[in-house]
Structure formats: structure tokens, C-alpha cells
Design a protein around this motif. Structure first.
Motif, PDB file in Angstrom:
ATOM      1  N   PHE A  46       0.967  -1.306   0.245  1.00  0.00           N
ATOM      2  CA  PHE A  46      -0.105  -0.027   0.139  1.00  0.00           C
ATOM      3  C   PHE A  46       0.838   1.234   0.076  1.00  0.00           C
ATOM      4  O   PHE A  46       1.812   1.333   0.699  1.00  0.00           O
ATOM      5  CB  PHE A  46      -0.771   0.004   1.052  1.00  0.00           C
ATOM      6  CG  PHE A  46      -1.627   1.181   1.317  1.00  0.00           C
ATOM      7  CD1 PHE A  46      -2.857   1.343   0.622  1.00  0.00           C
ATOM      8  CD2 PHE A  46      -1.365   2.258   2.099  1.00  0.00           C
ATOM      9  CE1 PHE A  46      -3.733   2.729   0.734  1.00  0.00           C
ATOM     10  CE2 PHE A  46      -1.924   3.627   2.267  1.00  0.00           C
ATOM     11  CZ  PHE A  46      -3.199   3.803   1.796  1.00  0.00           C
ATOM     12  N   ALA A  58      -3.969   0.275  -2.449  1.00  0.00           N
ATOM     13  CA  ALA A  58      -4.524  -0.972  -2.167  1.00  0.00           C
ATOM     14  C   ALA A  58      -3.400  -2.053  -1.677  1.00  0.00           C
ATOM     15  O   ALA A  58      -2.090  -1.691  -2.088  1.00  0.00           O
ATOM     16  CB  ALA A  58      -5.253  -1.914  -2.940  1.00  0.00           C
ATOM     17  N   GLN A 138      -8.460  -2.974  -0.465  1.00  0.00           N
ATOM     18  CA  GLN A 138      -8.436  -1.347  -0.286  1.00  0.00           C
ATOM     19  C   GLN A 138      -9.570  -0.997   0.616  1.00  0.00           C
ATOM     20  O   GLN A 138     -10.739  -1.808   0.509  1.00  0.00           O
ATOM     21  CB  GLN A 138      -8.598  -0.933  -1.611  1.00  0.00           C
ATOM     22  CG  GLN A 138      -8.697   0.651  -1.690  1.00  0.00           C
ATOM     23  CD  GLN A 138      -8.600   1.262  -3.101  1.00  0.00           C
ATOM     24  OE1 GLN A 138      -8.313   0.613  -3.963  1.00  0.00           O
ATOM     25  NE2 GLN A 138      -9.272   2.170  -3.379  1.00  0.00           N
ATOM     26  N   ALA A 149      -8.001   6.560   0.636  1.00  0.00           N
ATOM     27  CA  ALA A 149      -7.477   5.084   0.819  1.00  0.00           C
ATOM     28  C   ALA A 149      -6.511   5.120   2.215  1.00  0.00           C
ATOM     29  O   ALA A 149      -5.914   5.990   2.376  1.00  0.00           O
ATOM     30  CB  ALA A 149      -6.888   4.688  -0.186  1.00  0.00           C
TER      31      ALA A 149
END
Length: 179
Positions: A46, A58, A138, A149
């Protein structure tokens, strides 16, 4: 004077909506890894740079096998199932509850076993790992149309985190990115 008294409740109703009051900021808890960690061959962390202007929103898990089952990482409700535009597999969007400000996206899934509106439990099979023998996890928080995110490990139970860190220590290189 009567018209002023009528206007006050109308203005109060316009000033706020039910959605403003009912949004649930409680984050989900990731109890189960999206696939068994001993089946992971490699991953993209990530926040890792994908291009000079884009960071990975993600964790991408890669395996050498195509028959790996993808599991729901958390309890929730299937909000959407989307075909990816550039590859023939799906994104499964799960919200912890209908009013949550959080969205879990489990990407690159084929042979999808769930439907829109289904309630899923952590560990429930969503389908099989997508094309390229990969899947992604995610988690986004949506605030006033902003989408951020977050590092998925920050939402994991102790067992979830230990399973990841026993494979590799640094699954996230930053805390948040704009997807």
C-alpha cells in the motif's frame, strides 16, 4: 408573524438531511486475510509508487495458483460488484453497514459467489483470485465527497496483522493515499 413561524421549521429541515445525522464513522475490523497468507508469493505494498504520480491505494497479493479462494476480510453488505474496465475480473464493494463512511474494495475476483445487497461475514468466500493470479484489498473513507484510501493493516485484528507481518514486515509504506 404566522408566516415567520411557518418558515422556521422549513428552514431547519433544509439545513440538514437525514444522511448527515445517520452516517456511521465506525471503522470496520479486518478479521480474516483475503487469502491464506501461506498462498501469497509476492505483493505490492500500500502506498508504493505505481507511476510518478500515482501511489498504490491497495495491498496487491500475488500467488502462483489460479484456484485460490478470495475471502471477505470483514462483515458487511455488498454495495456493488463492478467489472474492471481493462481486465475481465471484478471489484466487490462492501460497506460495514448501510450508513457507513467506510468502503472495503476487494478487487480482482472471478467466479463471484455473492450478489448486490448480500450480507457477508468475515471469511465468507467471495469468489476466486482474479486474472494474473492476484487480488487487492483497499479501504476508503468517504467524507464530503473526498475519498481517501487507508493502509489496510490499520484495520486488522491482532491475528490479521500477525499473519501479514510473519510473511513480511512492511505492507504499507504510507498511512493514506488519494485513490
Amino acid at each position: 408573524m404566522k408566516s415567520m413561524l411557518f418558515l422556521i421549521p422549513v428552514l431547519l429541515c433544509i439545513a440538514c438531511t437525514d444522511d448527515d445525522v445517520l452516517l456511521d464513522p465506525t471503522p470496520p475490523s479486518f478479521m480474516v486475510t483475503p487469502l491464506a497468507i501461506d498462498q501469497v508469493d509476492s505483493f505490492i505494498a500500500f502506498g508504493e509508487s505505481l507511476t510518478p504520480t500515482q501511489q498504490n491505494p491497495a495491498i496487491e497479493y500475488f500467488t502462483k495458483q489460479s484456484n485460490i479462494q478470495v475471502r471477505s476480510v470483514s462483515d458487511g453488505i455488498v454495495e456493488d460488484i463492478r467489472m474492471n474496465s481493462n481486465i475481465d475480473d471484478f471489484e466487490i464493494w462492501i460497506k460495514p453497514n448501510d450508513n457507513s463512511t467506510w468502503l472495503i474494495i476487494q478487487d480482482h475476483v472471478v467466479d463471484v459467489n455473492v450478489s448486490l445487497g448480500d450480507r457477508v461475514n468475515a471469511g465468507q468466500i467471495l469468489g476466486r483470485i482474479g486474472l494474473g493470479n492476484r487480488t487487492e484489498l483497499q479501504i476508503n473513507r468517504i467524507n464530503d465527497k473526498n475519498n481517501i484510501a487507508h493502509c489496510p493493516l490499520n484495520f486488522g485484528t491482532q491475528n490479521f496483522v500477525i499473519q501479514h507481518t510473519s510473511f513480511f514486515e512492511n505492507w504499507c509504506v504510507v498511512e493514506t493515499v488519494i485513490p
